[in-house]
Write a protein that holds these residues in place. Structure first.
Motif, PDB file in Angstrom:
ATOM      1  N   ASN A  96       0.866  -1.178   0.000  1.00 34.25           N
ATOM      2  CA  ASN A  96       0.000   0.000   0.000  1.00 34.25           C
ATOM      3  C   ASN A  96       0.901   1.226   0.000  1.00 34.25           C
ATOM      4  O   ASN A  96       1.361   1.674   1.040  1.00 34.25           O
ATOM      5  CB  ASN A  96      -0.916  -0.018   1.221  1.00 34.25           C
ATOM      6  N   LEU A  97       1.187   1.730  -1.181  1.00 36.98           N
ATOM      7  CA  LEU A  97       2.197   2.773  -1.316  1.00 36.98           C
ATOM      8  C   LEU A  97       1.652   4.146  -0.957  1.00 36.98           C
ATOM      9  O   LEU A  97       0.796   4.695  -1.651  1.00 36.98           O
ATOM     10  CB  LEU A  97       2.753   2.797  -2.744  1.00 36.98           C
ATOM     11  N   GLU A  98       2.152   4.688   0.130  1.00 36.15           N
ATOM     12  CA  GLU A  98       1.844   6.071   0.484  1.00 36.15           C
ATOM     13  C   GLU A  98       2.766   6.987  -0.316  1.00 36.15           C
ATOM     14  O   GLU A  98       3.740   6.551  -0.934  1.00 36.15           O
ATOM     15  CB  GLU A  98       2.039   6.284   1.984  1.00 36.15           C
ATOM     16  N   ASP A  99       2.470   8.286  -0.286  1.00 39.89           N
ATOM     17  CA  ASP A  99       3.272   9.242  -1.050  1.00 39.89           C
ATOM     18  C   ASP A  99       4.745   9.187  -0.654  1.00 39.89           C
ATOM     19  O   ASP A  99       5.633   9.311  -1.504  1.00 39.89           O
ATOM     20  CB  ASP A  99       2.743  10.661  -0.839  1.00 39.89           C
ATOM     21  N   THR A 100       5.012   9.014   0.649  1.00 38.10           N
ATOM     22  CA  THR A 100       6.397   9.032   1.124  1.00 38.10           C
ATOM     23  C   THR A 100       7.182   7.811   0.671  1.00 38.10           C
ATOM     24  O   THR A 100       8.413   7.808   0.719  1.00 38.10           O
ATOM     25  CB  THR A 100       6.431   9.098   2.661  1.00 38.10           C
ATOM     26  N   GLU A 101       6.485   6.767   0.234  1.00 34.12           N
ATOM     27  CA  GLU A 101       7.147   5.524  -0.172  1.00 34.12           C
ATOM     28  C   GLU A 101       7.176   5.338  -1.684  1.00 34.12           C
ATOM     29  O   GLU A 101       7.820   4.410  -2.181  1.00 34.12           O
ATOM     30  CB  GLU A 101       6.423   4.322   0.459  1.00 34.12           C
ATOM     31  N   PHE A 102       6.495   6.196  -2.410  1.00 35.82           N
ATOM     32  CA  PHE A 102       6.240   5.959  -3.826  1.00 35.82           C
ATOM     33  C   PHE A 102       7.527   5.762  -4.624  1.00 35.82           C
ATOM     34  O   PHE A 102       7.699   4.742  -5.303  1.00 35.82           O
ATOM     35  CB  PHE A 102       5.430   7.121  -4.404  1.00 35.82           C
ATOM     36  N   LEU A 103       8.435   6.722  -4.568  1.00 28.01           N
ATOM     37  CA  LEU A 103       9.633   6.651  -5.402  1.00 28.01           C
ATOM     38  C   LEU A 103      10.573   5.530  -4.957  1.00 28.01           C
ATOM     39  O   LEU A 103      11.157   4.832  -5.799  1.00 28.01           O
ATOM     40  CB  LEU A 103      10.372   7.987  -5.395  1.00 28.01           C
ATOM     41  N   ASN A 104      10.731   5.343  -3.655  1.00 30.65           N
ATOM     42  CA  ASN A 104      11.600   4.274  -3.168  1.00 30.65           C
ATOM     43  C   ASN A 104      11.090   2.912  -3.613  1.00 30.65           C
ATOM     44  O   ASN A 104      11.855   2.073  -4.117  1.00 30.65           O
ATOM     45  CB  ASN A 104      11.697   4.320  -1.640  1.00 30.65           C
ATOM     46  N   ALA A 105       9.792   2.685  -3.426  1.00 26.69           N
ATOM     47  CA  ALA A 105       9.209   1.403  -3.811  1.00 26.69           C
ATOM     48  C   ALA A 105       9.253   1.202  -5.321  1.00 26.69           C
ATOM     49  O   ALA A 105       9.550   0.101  -5.809  1.00 26.69           O
ATOM     50  CB  ALA A 105       7.774   1.305  -3.307  1.00 26.69           C
ATOM     51  N   MET A 106       8.982   2.275  -6.084  1.00 23.54           N
ATOM     52  CA  MET A 106       8.966   2.163  -7.538  1.00 23.54           C
ATOM     53  C   MET A 106      10.349   1.793  -8.070  1.00 23.54           C
ATOM     54  O   MET A 106      10.477   0.939  -8.952  1.00 23.54           O
ATOM     55  CB  MET A 106       8.489   3.486  -8.144  1.00 23.54           C
TER      56      MET A 106
END
Length: 279
Positions: A160-170
């Motif tokens: 469940n990607l929050e905004d703070t995790e978006f780029l790292n997870a992507m």
């Protein structure tokens, strides 16, 4: 005196950007301390310039009765006027012109070309689709960082990607697509498609900032709906689906993608950007 007014102008611009929150549209807020420091530095320089100006003005008027001084002209030369104009223009534009938000028109303007896949181009600054921060680290440091992210995001079957995790997870998903195949993912972004895509396929993007606006880009994934859908470019949605991979012919590359099982229309968030949490 003009120089002092210009310094005051730049100081006020930085203060205004922080007061309104618009500074986040230019830099990753992790580095906000730099612009805060700039405000204090500019105030110091402004005060020092004012003191030197006042002392110089006193000296010019403190002549003895027998002083046979010739008149001096302190009017700005043409070259100085031009330099003053260069400094004044960004102050005026920053204070009086609205800040444009990045949207799908930026993607269209670039002809939907993704320079990250053009390995022979020496001018790759703005990235698209796949975040890549490897150029900011040594090979060993980058490998360590991305493996830490893999450990964080790869342990769960549902992301469940929050905004703070978006780029790292992507970035982690693009580096290790096989580790995420079959996992459920939920994320929010704006939609974009062109005529090359089937009617049930879109790209879901977020405009992201790694350090500052100079290295920003449109990051996200190809998504596929089970049936034809009717969305407009820049429509904001939250999608839930299963991560898969597919060979995307225009890029001649296998890409991670999302088979969408649920979609919810959203309003554009107050801050539409996402930021890289560099470790």
């Amino acid at each position: 005196m003009i120089r002092i007014l210009i310094l005051i102008g730049f100081t006020f611009v930085f203060m205004h950007l922080h007061a309104t929150g618009d500074i986040s549209k230019y830099i990753n807020m992790k580095y906000a301390w730099i612009s805060y420091s700039t405000i204090f530095l500019l105030w110091f320089i402004t005060i020092a310039a004012f003191i030197f100006y006042m002392k110089g003005d006193e000296h010019e008027h403190d002549h003895g009765d027998g002083c046979d001084c010739h008149g001096h002209s302190h009017a700005p030369r043409k070259r100085d006027k031009f330099l003053y104009l260069i400094y004044i223009v960004p102050i005026i534009t920053a204070l009086f012109l609205p800040i444009s938000k990045l949207d799908s028109k930026i993607v269209e303007a670039k002809g939907f070309n993704f320079p990250i896949y053009e390995k022979n181009s020496p001018y790759d600054q703005h990235q698209f689709l796949e975040p890549d921060t490897s150029s900011f680290y040594g090979e060993e440091a980058y490998d360590k960082m991305i493996r830490q992210d893999l450990k964080q995001f790869g342990k769960n079957e549902k992301l469940n990607l929050e905004d703070t995790e978006f780029l790292n997870a992507m970035e982690t998903i693009y580096n290790y697509p096989g580790e995420f195949t079959g996992k459920t993912i939920r994320l929010k972004g704006f939609l974009y498609r062109n005529d090359e895509l089937p009617k049930n396929q879109y790209f879901l993007f977020r405009f992201g900032i790694i350090h500052c606006i100079a290295d920003s880009g449109a990051f996200g994934m190809l998504i596929e709906f089970p049936d034809d859908v009717s969305f407009q470019n820049d429509d904001w949605v939250t999608v839930t689906g299963e991560i898969d991979t597919m060979y995307y012919q225009p890029f001649k590359k296998t890409l991670p993608m999302i088979n969408v099982t649920n979609v919810k229309e959203e309003q554009e968030p107050d801050d539409p950007y996402v930021y890289r949490n560099n470790q």
